[in-house]
Design a protein around this motif. Structure first.
Motif, PDB file in Angstrom:
ATOM      1  N   TYR A   1      -4.909   4.336  -5.931  1.00 56.19           N
ATOM      2  CA  TYR A   1      -3.667   4.994  -6.346  1.00 56.19           C
ATOM      3  C   TYR A   1      -3.428   4.993  -7.857  1.00 56.19           C
TER       4      TYR A   1
ATOM      5  N   THR B   1       0.829  -1.209   0.000  1.00 53.15           N
ATOM      6  CA  THR B   1       0.000   0.000   0.000  1.00 53.15           C
ATOM      7  C   THR B   1       0.862   1.257   0.000  1.00 53.15           C
ATOM      8  N   LYS B   2       1.917   1.254   0.800  1.00 52.98           N
ATOM      9  CA  LYS B   2       2.797   2.419   0.879  1.00 52.98           C
ATOM     10  C   LYS B   2       3.548   2.647  -0.428  1.00 52.98           C
TER      11      LYS B   2
ATOM     12  N   ALA C   1       1.250   4.123  -2.925  1.00 54.46           N
ATOM     13  CA  ALA C   1       1.076   5.549  -2.633  1.00 54.46           C
ATOM     14  C   ALA C   1       2.286   6.353  -3.108  1.00 54.46           C
TER      15      ALA C   1
END
Length: 244
Positions: A53, A22-23, A26
């Protein structure tokens, strides 16, 4: 013209793996997410990432205990990732005298052999392009060792040395290799502890709490960024001053 940078992440269906995915999404990375049996979780993760994203996200299933088949699948990908995050691993609690040969082979295959072979497969394109980041998710037990987790500690300790040796070898090619050694993180890996044991564990940690997968992911994000170009061959602990 090249599009977004690509990150290859193993063990994406777990708590830390999904947070890292997820990071990185992003941060603008297209993703290749490896999983073994957690198809439902990783499929949901993929859909969330793509929707939120707008990055490309593909799934890669492989059972890392079957090294030959796994590497055949890797070769068929024809992928040249800019970032590789080795996050797969298993753990078991028990006396060393109770560890079976099958358990030994399984954990070494997943935790040592496959990261080694994956790195071999992806490094040539990084060396040619003179750019790349390799991150290994290790453990506090790879630094200090843990009673009743001798096999797990052995695997993680081996990975830490892998990081240090490989960093020296590829630094001249402008490639950075670093390890992240989490302490006690709120993930299913702590499910074998009961509430009282978790409370006692938390009391041992000077920060007074467990870490979160998102905190581990933020450290990975920094280590794969251009801001960390001179950090190489390091094992960075993230443990709330526990065993520092």
């Amino acid at each position: 013209m090249r599009g977004k940078p690509v990150a290859f992440l193993t063990g994406a269906s777990g708590g830390i793996g999904s947070a890292i995915a997820t990071k990185l999404a992003a941060d603008g990375y297209d993703l290749i997410l490896h999983y073994n049996s957690g198809e439902g979780k990783v499929q949901e993760l993929k859909e969330t990432i793509q929707t939120k994203y707008g990055v490309d996200c593909s799934l890669f299933q492989a059972d890392f205990t079957d090294i030959k088949v796994s590497m055949e699948k890797v070769t068929s990908l024809h992928v040249k990732p800019d970032v590789v995050v080795h996050n797969s691993g298993t753990s078991s609690v028990g006396l060393i005298t109770d560890v079976t040969y099958e358990q030994l082979q399984k954990e070494i295959s997943i935790g040592i052999t496959m990261p080694f072979l994956l790195t071999q497969a992806f490094l040539p394109s990084m060396i040619k392009g003179r750019k790349g980041k390799i991150i290994v998710i290790s453990s506090i037990w790879g630094l200090t060792g843990a009673s009743c987790e001798v096999l797990y500690s052995t695997v993680k300790g081996g990975l830490n040395t892998f990081v240090k040796a490989l960093a020296k070898e590829v630094a001249p090619s402008n490639i950075q290799v670093n390890g992240v050694a989490p302490g006690a993180i709120e993930t299913p890996m702590l499910d074998h502890y009961d509430d009282e044991e978790i409370a006692n564990l938390t009391d041992e940690i000077p920060a007074g709490r467990l870490g979160t997968p998102e905190e581990v992911a933020s450290l990975v994000s920094f280590l794969v960024s251009d801001q960390s170009q001179y950090i190489n061959g390091q094992i960075v602990s993230i443990n709330g001053a526990w065993y520092c």
